[in-house]
Design a protein around this motif. Sequence first.
Motif, PDB file in Angstrom:
ATOM      1  N   UNK A 173       0.835  -1.213   0.000  1.00  0.00           N
ATOM      2  CA  UNK A 173       0.000   0.000   0.000  1.00  0.00           C
ATOM      3  C   UNK A 173       0.867   1.259   0.000  1.00  0.00           C
ATOM      4  N   UNK A 174       1.909   1.272   0.829  1.00  0.00           N
ATOM      5  CA  UNK A 174       2.790   2.451   0.901  1.00  0.00           C
ATOM      6  C   UNK A 174       3.352   2.798  -0.478  1.00  0.00           C
ATOM      7  N   UNK A 175       3.647   1.760  -1.269  1.00  0.00           N
ATOM      8  CA  UNK A 175       4.174   1.989  -2.631  1.00  0.00           C
ATOM      9  C   UNK A 175       3.126   2.592  -3.539  1.00  0.00           C
ATOM     10  N   UNK A 176       1.858   2.226  -3.307  1.00  0.00           N
ATOM     11  CA  UNK A 176       0.788   2.825  -4.113  1.00  0.00           C
ATOM     12  C   UNK A 176       0.666   4.318  -3.788  1.00  0.00           C
ATOM     13  N   UNK A 177       0.929   4.669  -2.524  1.00  0.00           N
ATOM     14  CA  UNK A 177       0.836   6.071  -2.108  1.00  0.00           C
ATOM     15  C   UNK A 177       2.051   6.857  -2.597  1.00  0.00           C
ATOM     16  N   UNK A 178       3.225   6.284  -2.438  1.00  0.00           N
ATOM     17  CA  UNK A 178       4.476   6.991  -2.751  1.00  0.00           C
ATOM     18  C   UNK A 178       5.388   6.125  -3.618  1.00  0.00           C
ATOM     19  N   UNK A 179       5.040   5.952  -4.876  1.00  0.00           N
ATOM     20  CA  UNK A 179       5.812   5.028  -5.723  1.00  0.00           C
ATOM     21  C   UNK A 179       7.267   5.448  -5.945  1.00  0.00           C
ATOM     22  N   UNK A 180       7.566   6.726  -5.680  1.00  0.00           N
ATOM     23  CA  UNK A 180       8.915   7.212  -5.999  1.00  0.00           C
ATOM     24  C   UNK A 180       9.801   7.377  -4.775  1.00  0.00           C
ATOM     25  N   UNK A 181       9.314   7.000  -3.600  1.00  0.00           N
ATOM     26  CA  UNK A 181      10.102   7.227  -2.376  1.00  0.00           C
ATOM     27  C   UNK A 181      11.256   6.213  -2.313  1.00  0.00           C
ATOM     28  N   UNK A 182      12.510   6.657  -2.446  1.00  0.00           N
ATOM     29  CA  UNK A 182      13.636   5.713  -2.491  1.00  0.00           C
ATOM     30  C   UNK A 182      13.820   4.932  -1.187  1.00  0.00           C
ATOM     31  N   UNK A 183      13.554   5.574  -0.051  1.00  0.00           N
ATOM     32  CA  UNK A 183      13.684   4.864   1.232  1.00  0.00           C
ATOM     33  C   UNK A 183      12.666   3.731   1.304  1.00  0.00           C
ATOM     34  N   UNK A 184      11.505   3.970   0.733  1.00  0.00           N
ATOM     35  CA  UNK A 184      10.444   2.959   0.723  1.00  0.00           C
ATOM     36  C   UNK A 184      10.833   1.772  -0.161  1.00  0.00           C
ATOM     37  N   UNK A 185      11.400   2.070  -1.328  1.00  0.00           N
ATOM     38  CA  UNK A 185      11.810   0.984  -2.238  1.00  0.00           C
ATOM     39  C   UNK A 185      12.919   0.153  -1.595  1.00  0.00           C
ATOM     40  N   UNK A 186      13.825   0.823  -0.887  1.00  0.00           N
ATOM     41  CA  UNK A 186      14.895   0.095  -0.193  1.00  0.00           C
ATOM     42  C   UNK A 186      14.312  -0.804   0.897  1.00  0.00           C
ATOM     43  N   UNK A 187      13.303  -0.296   1.574  1.00  0.00           N
ATOM     44  CA  UNK A 187      12.692  -1.099   2.645  1.00  0.00           C
ATOM     45  C   UNK A 187      11.937  -2.311   2.090  1.00  0.00           C
TER      46      UNK A 187
END
Length: 265
Positions: A173-187
């Motif tokens: 879900x977090x990726x749907x909200x912020x697909x470009x957040x690099x910290x999120x992709x790393x997590x």
Amino acid sequence: MFEISFIPAFKDNYIWLLTQGKRAYVVDPGDAAPVQARLEADGLTLEGILITHHHADHQGGVAELKARWQAEVYAPGNESITGCTCPLSGGESLDVLGQNVKVMAVPGHTLGHLAYYVPGALFCGDTLFGAGCGRLFEGTPAQMSASLDSIAALPDDTLIYCAHEYTEMNLRFARAVEPENPALLARVAKVAALREAGLPSVPSTLAEEKATNPFLRCQEAAVVEAGLEHVISGRNGNAAQGAMAIHDHSKTEIFAAIRSWRNSF
Ligand code: ZN
Ligand code: FE
């Protein structure tokens, strides 16, 4: 400082075990059997039980454990908790295995929900999860948003001991909200590796949550935009919320939009 380890329960619950030598506390024992087995295997004495909220997967094992150990039971005073010996409302300080533990009122998931904080560690039940937050079963978005603010104000290196292994699902879900957040992709990559190895994704640090958890990022431009877009696109089908989006949008309203989007995700 006491040592912290987990006892898995049900499908995805974590019962946190706090030990100092042979003395033990548990947080949210939804099931007595796995706790009992661990106490016996390690030769521990259960002195106390900390309860965050009244749901059965958090307090279901209390009666049996209390009967066996005569342990103190600390719990929300305004919720129905079997065997509570020490009703709390937030703001209290407890002595847990020689450490000063602060009780925080964090209403939202339930109205009496508590979190237990000792420098370095927060036991937050179903309030904050890895990359997510609890559903609003009883409280309002404003209450939950304020509760998350009080958690976000703790030191960045605080370890977040939540009660469920929900991180992978929440990250989708977090990726749907912020697909470009690099910290999120790393997590996402980090958590996938942990889960593949059969390891828990929790605890995380508060810093990690602030960088990746959309519910702690309701003032970030990308989250605001995604939240508004979701409301406007009418996936909620709620005209009043649509009108809100056009006129103004407080942090709480963005939180409410993201939380309701998550419910239908
Ligand atoms: Zn719950
Ligand atoms: Fe739960």
